[in-house]
Scaffold this motif. Structure first.
Motif, PDB file in Angstrom:
ATOM      1  N   ARG A 100      19.564 -21.113  81.544  1.00  0.00           N
ATOM      2  CA  ARG A 100      19.528 -22.496  81.062  1.00  0.00           C
ATOM      3  C   ARG A 100      19.157 -22.560  79.583  1.00  0.00           C
ATOM      4  NH1 ARG A 100      19.650 -27.699  82.471  1.00  0.00           N
ATOM      5  NH2 ARG A 100      20.407 -27.101  84.533  1.00  0.00           N
ATOM      6  N   GLU A 120      21.698 -24.255  76.988  1.00  0.00           N
ATOM      7  CA  GLU A 120      21.302 -25.483  76.298  1.00  0.00           C
ATOM      8  C   GLU A 120      21.263 -25.289  74.790  1.00  0.00           C
ATOM      9  OE1 GLU A 120      17.657 -26.832  78.069  1.00  0.00           O
ATOM     10  OE2 GLU A 120      18.734 -27.938  79.645  1.00  0.00           O
ATOM     11  N   LYS A 157      23.585 -28.180  73.505  1.00  0.00           N
ATOM     12  CA  LYS A 157      22.765 -29.277  72.979  1.00  0.00           C
ATOM     13  C   LYS A 157      22.439 -29.088  71.495  1.00  0.00           C
ATOM     14  CE  LYS A 157      20.479 -30.705  77.270  1.00  0.00           C
ATOM     15  NZ  LYS A 157      19.160 -30.956  77.928  1.00  0.00           N
ATOM     16  N   HIS A 158      21.934 -27.901  71.138  1.00  0.00           N
ATOM     17  CA  HIS A 158      21.497 -27.671  69.762  1.00  0.00           C
ATOM     18  C   HIS A 158      22.669 -27.481  68.808  1.00  0.00           C
ATOM     19  CE1 HIS A 158      19.057 -26.216  66.438  1.00  0.00           C
ATOM     20  NE2 HIS A 158      19.837 -25.140  66.370  1.00  0.00           N
ATOM     21  N   ASP A 193      25.120 -34.794  74.091  1.00  0.00           N
ATOM     22  CA  ASP A 193      23.986 -35.595  74.537  1.00  0.00           C
ATOM     23  C   ASP A 193      23.699 -35.387  76.013  1.00  0.00           C
ATOM     24  OD1 ASP A 193      21.925 -37.418  74.705  1.00  0.00           O
ATOM     25  OD2 ASP A 193      23.241 -39.183  74.758  1.00  0.00           O
ATOM     26  N   ASN A 194      22.818 -34.434  76.305  1.00  0.00           N
ATOM     27  CA  ASN A 194      22.341 -34.189  77.662  1.00  0.00           C
ATOM     28  C   ASN A 194      23.469 -34.099  78.692  1.00  0.00           C
ATOM     29  OD1 ASN A 194      20.140 -33.683  79.357  1.00  0.00           O
ATOM     30  ND2 ASN A 194      20.132 -35.784  80.086  1.00  0.00           N
ATOM     31  N   GLN A 210      26.616 -34.351  90.101  1.00  0.00           N
ATOM     32  CA  GLN A 210      25.768 -34.974  89.079  1.00  0.00           C
ATOM     33  C   GLN A 210      26.549 -35.901  88.149  1.00  0.00           C
ATOM     34  OE1 GLN A 210      23.092 -32.191  87.009  1.00  0.00           O
ATOM     35  NE2 GLN A 210      23.337 -30.784  88.729  1.00  0.00           N
TER      36      GLN A 210
END
Length: 257
Positions: free
Chosen positions: A134, A138, A142-143, A148-149, A173
């Motif tokens: 993870r 991420e 993300k970075h 956005d999430n 999800q």
């Protein structure tokens, strides 16, 4: 919603030829006392078996095979898996893993943020299902991509591919996902395409589309590219592309007709 696209990350969203794969070779070289450093082709051959999605386990397996070729049993070699993971992570994540100052820091991205914006603007949902940890996943989505999430199912969240449970979890999800919405899975390995095949067996009521992506390192040679694409097709890919962004809106529509 027209479709759902679930992306693998390594070799699809980021080029891991000089990061994850380099870390595997470093690890094997270290634990064979510099006896063997696997080439890219060696790693492709292992991955083509369809079960080595976890690169820590892949590293361990290659070390064992090296010693088995010297007529030593696995019991005689007695590798410590935790030591393999620790060595690998220092190479990949870095000696200060929270800083991501290892090989991961230099991974070229294979897709632009605007591609995901285009999907959303055209009512196509997306998420990620990856065998990466993870933290590593991420860091990229993300970075570096500044998404956005997004929905992400990583190594810690589900059984390893080709078990499709992680893909099912990612889909669940994403809001408003009735069973008749087509699902694409984009991956660069045989295990990824096997995952789609397994999903079709478990949930045949949904339209599953496996899209093979050629990782950058195999595109340096036409022969290797053709061979790699053939293996992805044999494993269940409906189409093989040279880059994620080749899956444009028109091709998405064509594949779900």
């Amino acid at each position: 919603m027209k479709a759902i696209i679930i992306f693998d990350i390594d070799g699809v969203i980021r080029d891991v030829g000089n990061s994850y794969r380099k870390a595997i070779s470093d690890t094997v070289e270290h634990f064979t006392d510099s006896g063997w450093r696997p080439t890219m082709e060696d790693l492709d051959n292992l991955k083509s078996e369809g079960i080595w999605n976890n690169d820590w386990e892949a590293s361990q397996e290659l070390v064992y095979r090296y010693f088995e070729a010297m007529d030593k049993t696995r019991e005689e070699v007695g590798l410590d898996y935790d030591h393999i993971v620790e060595f690998f992570q220092k190479r990949y994540r870095g000696k200060n893993p929270q800083l991501f100052d290892g090989y991961i820091a230099d991974e070229p991205l294979l897709v632009s943020p605007s591609y995901f914006e285009q999907l959303v603007a055209n009512n196509i949902a997306y998420g990620f299902f990856s065998g990466a940890t993870r933290g590593s996943a991420e860091f990229t989505i993300k970075h570096r991509l500044k998404l956005d999430n997004p929905v992400l199912v990583a190594m810690e969240d589900a059984p390893s591919k080709p078990n499709p449970q992680g893909m099912f979890d990612a889909i669940s999800q994403i809001k408003s996902t009735p069973g008749n919405i087509p699902v694409f899975y984009l991956g660069d390995t045989v295990a990824d395409m096997y995952t789609v095949a397994k999903a079709k067996e478990v949930k045949p009521e949904r339209n599953w589309v496996g899209v093979g992506i050629l990782p950058p390192h195999v595109q340096l040679s036409q022969t290797r590219q053709d061979d790699y694409a053939q293996k992805l097709m044999e494993a269940g890919a409906e189409i093989v592309l040279s880059n994620v962004e080749k899956l444009d809106l028109q091709l998405i529509a064509d594949l779900i007709k």
